[in-house]
Write a protein that holds these residues in place. Structure first.
Motif, PDB file in Angstrom:
ATOM      1  N   PRO A  50       2.447   2.472  -5.262  1.00 21.06           N
ATOM      2  CA  PRO A  50       1.989   3.798  -5.814  1.00 21.06           C
ATOM      3  C   PRO A  50       2.846   4.617  -6.210  1.00 21.06           C
ATOM      4  O   PRO A  50       2.928   5.255  -7.195  1.00 21.06           O
ATOM      5  N   GLN A  56       0.793  -1.355   0.009  1.00 13.07           N
ATOM      6  CA  GLN A  56       0.107  -0.021   0.162  1.00 13.07           C
ATOM      7  C   GLN A  56       0.852   1.268  -0.028  1.00 13.07           C
ATOM      8  O   GLN A  56       0.467   2.201  -0.544  1.00 13.07           O
ATOM      9  N   GLN A  77      -4.413   0.976 -13.050  1.00 11.90           N
ATOM     10  CA  GLN A  77      -5.420   2.036 -13.582  1.00 11.90           C
ATOM     11  C   GLN A  77      -4.468   3.318 -13.731  1.00 11.90           C
ATOM     12  O   GLN A  77      -4.665   3.950 -14.704  1.00 11.90           O
ATOM     13  N   MET A  78      -3.251   3.471 -13.187  1.00 12.30           N
ATOM     14  CA  MET A  78      -2.620   4.520 -13.239  1.00 12.30           C
ATOM     15  C   MET A  78      -1.734   4.646 -14.706  1.00 12.30           C
ATOM     16  O   MET A  78      -1.679   5.623 -15.389  1.00 12.30           O
ATOM     17  N   CYS A 137      -6.143  -8.283  -9.038  1.00 13.64           N
ATOM     18  CA  CYS A 137      -7.063  -7.108  -9.574  1.00 13.64           C
ATOM     19  C   CYS A 137      -8.522  -7.470  -9.981  1.00 13.64           C
ATOM     20  O   CYS A 137      -9.323  -6.856  -9.871  1.00 13.64           O
ATOM     21  N   LYS A 171      -6.483  -4.432  -4.434  1.00 13.02           N
ATOM     22  CA  LYS A 171      -6.823  -2.977  -4.521  1.00 13.02           C
ATOM     23  C   LYS A 171      -5.626  -2.221  -5.013  1.00 13.02           C
ATOM     24  O   LYS A 171      -5.809  -1.124  -5.757  1.00 13.02           O
ATOM     25  N   VAL A 172      -4.579  -2.809  -4.201  1.00 12.09           N
ATOM     26  CA  VAL A 172      -3.263  -1.945  -4.705  1.00 12.09           C
ATOM     27  C   VAL A 172      -2.896  -2.313  -6.027  1.00 12.09           C
ATOM     28  O   VAL A 172      -2.582  -1.272  -6.828  1.00 12.09           O
ATOM     29  N   LYS A 203      -5.112  -0.164  -8.523  1.00 20.02           N
ATOM     30  CA  LYS A 203      -4.563   1.054  -8.329  1.00 20.02           C
ATOM     31  C   LYS A 203      -3.564   1.489  -9.409  1.00 20.02           C
ATOM     32  O   LYS A 203      -3.570   2.400 -10.235  1.00 20.02           O
TER      33      LYS A 203
END
Length: 309
Positions: free
Chosen positions: A86, A82, A141-142, A111, A134-135, A138
């Motif tokens: 990112p 987490q 999606q970036m 995912c 979820k990580v 994310k």
């Protein structure tokens, strides 16, 4: 055809990075290996140290690259994922945009919506229920957002649980193959009678290198070649036992045993939220790449046999 375009591998010391570096020599003689402690895989490799959490260091190693492969793994812990993933993804995207490099991200299937785990294609909804999933959603999606905005040329390649000769941190290698090779009983989590996909590391690396050379492969998601022989735990053990000439014994670690064992092996606590991948059939479909480019996965029994050599 071999040329001199610069291919940079971020996370070059892992299972995929090592194999990928070998396969890229078919296309280029200019390979840069990046990790905290990189070591040569091919004679001409450039070695550069970098902490992917450091924007300046990452910027430096991406400079001059034509294609960047993010195949790095980080400590298998939710909190670390987490916090760090990112940042790593943001740094990588920014460096690739700044230097005009294309990006290949090597991903897993966390995912996806768990209710579709019995037949996973590239079209499955992204709807993770686990914290790790979820990580992954994310950070994927970036990349997709940058592709949509026209700011980045990239692709996401995904694999099922992997295995292969000498694989590190592979569930199938650690819990089954390596144990059986030294005369121990194979272990499986939750259920030994549910089908489960495994991607052979050399297939995954070969396909990743290949896709990066194809003009029409960019800006989309690809499942890497994975055998349609989805074995249950017991079936995998049966195949290996046949080649080793031993009894096909399998110990199932159910929820109670897992809780107990995880007191001594903390990483097992991290597996609990992904129980859905093991207590029901988990089948990973790579038909898209097989149809588009004719890439075929190794047969499961042959892959397992190579792990025993």
């Amino acid at each position: 055809m071999v040329n001199s375009t610069l291919h940079t591998i971020l996370g070059s010391t892992g299972n995929i990075g090592t194999s990928l570096a070998k396969d890229l020599t078919a296309y280029t003689d200019n390979i840069r290996l990046v990790s905290r402690n990189p070591s040569k895989i091919n004679p001409k490799d450039q070695l550069m140290k970098a902490d992917l959490l450091n924007q300046g260091e990452l910027d430096e190693v991406v400079k001059g690259s034509d294609i960047v492969y993010l195949v790095s793994g980080i400590t298998y812990k939710t909190k670390i994922w987490q916090e760090q993933w990112p940042i790593i993804m943001k740094n990588t995207i920014e460096a690739c945009k700044k230097h005009g490099a294309k990006l290949v991200f090597f991903d897993n299937m966390y995912c996806y919506d768990p209710s579709h785990v019995g037949h996973l294609t590239e079209e499955i909804p992204v709807n993770p229920q686990s914290k790790k999933g979820k990580v992954r959603a994310k950070i994927a999606q970036m990349i997709l957002d940058e592709i949509s905005s026209g700011q980045l040329t990239a692709m996401i390649v995904r694999a099922a649980d992997f295995y292969g000769p000498g694989a590190k941190l592979s569930f199938l290698n650690e819990s089954v193959i390596n144990r059986m090779k030294v005369g121990k009983t194979a272990q499986w989590l939750y259920a030994g009678d549910k089908k489960h996909s495994f991607t052979y590391i050399p297939d995954a690396a070969y396909a990743t290198a290949f896709l990066a050379q194809q003009k029409d492969a960019w800006n989309q998601v690809w499942h890497l070649p994975t055998s349609k022989a989805y074995p249950t735990g017991q079936e995998a053990v049966d195949i290996i036992a046949k080649h080793l000439g031993v009894e096909p014994k399998l110990q199932i670690l159910g929820p109670f045993m897992l809780n107990l064992v995880s007191l001594f092996i903390p990483v097992l606590k991290e597996v609990k939220e992904l129980r859905y991948q093991l207590d029901q059939a988990y089948c990973f479909d790579s038909s898209k790449i097989e149809k588009a480019f004719g890439l075929k996965p190794i047969e499961l029994e042959e892959g397992l046999r190579k792990c025993l050599e």
